[in-house]
Design a protein around this motif. Sequence first.
Motif, mmCIF file in Angstrom:
data_model
loop_
_atom_site.group_PDB
_atom_site.id
_atom_site.type_symbol
_atom_site.label_atom_id
_atom_site.label_comp_id
_atom_site.label_asym_id
_atom_site.label_seq_id
_atom_site.Cartn_x
_atom_site.Cartn_y
_atom_site.Cartn_z
ATOM 1 N N SER A 70 -15.752 -20.607 -6.999
ATOM 2 C CA SER A 70 -14.874 -21.576 -6.359
ATOM 3 C C SER A 70 -15.339 -22.121 -4.902
ATOM 4 N N LEU A 71 -15.135 -21.058 -4.119
ATOM 5 C CA LEU A 71 -14.907 -21.289 -2.702
ATOM 6 C C LEU A 71 -16.487 -21.475 -1.756
ATOM 7 N N GLY A 72 -17.335 -20.825 -3.088
ATOM 8 C CA GLY A 72 -18.672 -20.957 -2.387
ATOM 9 C C GLY A 72 -18.558 -22.547 -2.450
ATOM 10 N N LEU A 73 -19.152 -22.676 -3.126
ATOM 11 C CA LEU A 73 -19.086 -24.380 -3.891
ATOM 12 C C LEU A 73 -18.508 -25.479 -3.127
ATOM 13 N N ILE A 74 -17.658 -24.950 -2.591
ATOM 14 C CA ILE A 74 -16.701 -26.287 -1.737
ATOM 15 C C ILE A 74 -17.637 -26.097 -0.342
ATOM 16 N N LEU A 75 -17.806 -24.667 -0.115
ATOM 17 C CA LEU A 75 -18.538 -24.694 1.427
ATOM 18 C C LEU A 75 -20.100 -25.136 0.864
ATOM 19 N N GLY A 76 -20.836 -24.853 0.231
ATOM 20 C CA GLY A 76 -22.048 -25.305 -0.416
ATOM 21 C C GLY A 76 -22.026 -27.064 0.416
ATOM 22 N N SER A 77 -21.065 -27.274 0.200
ATOM 23 C CA SER A 77 -20.778 -29.262 0.132
ATOM 24 C C SER A 77 -20.806 -29.162 1.782
ATOM 25 N N ILE A 78 -20.156 -28.280 2.683
ATOM 26 C CA ILE A 78 -20.123 -28.179 3.556
ATOM 27 C C ILE A 78 -21.267 -27.788 4.601
#
Length: 111
Positions: A70-78
Amino acid sequence: MFIYILGYLVLLVSNAPTLLIFAIILVSLGELFIVPTEQTLLGILQDSVYSGTYMAIHGLVLKSAKILGSLGLILGSIVSTTEIAIIFGVIALLGCYIFAKLLAKYPEALH
């Protein structure tokens, strides 16, 4: 373990269908090699008195992976895909190091 990591790194950075299929095959082969060794290590490391505690802690692995995903998905948008692949690669190499240390300490897990 490197086959497993390489497969996931290819999945992170590739868009070519044939390369993605090849990466999935690498991940599957890597998992076939890792899972039995991991389970053997878990059995060796368990003290019979604390087996319930070991299994409870081991159950957190899946929950931790979900949180990291889940954190990877958020980080992927940044950040870019390449940066995500580098972060994943560093974390995976750290995991390889820890796994290698455990295997050096308990070589019977390889048999």
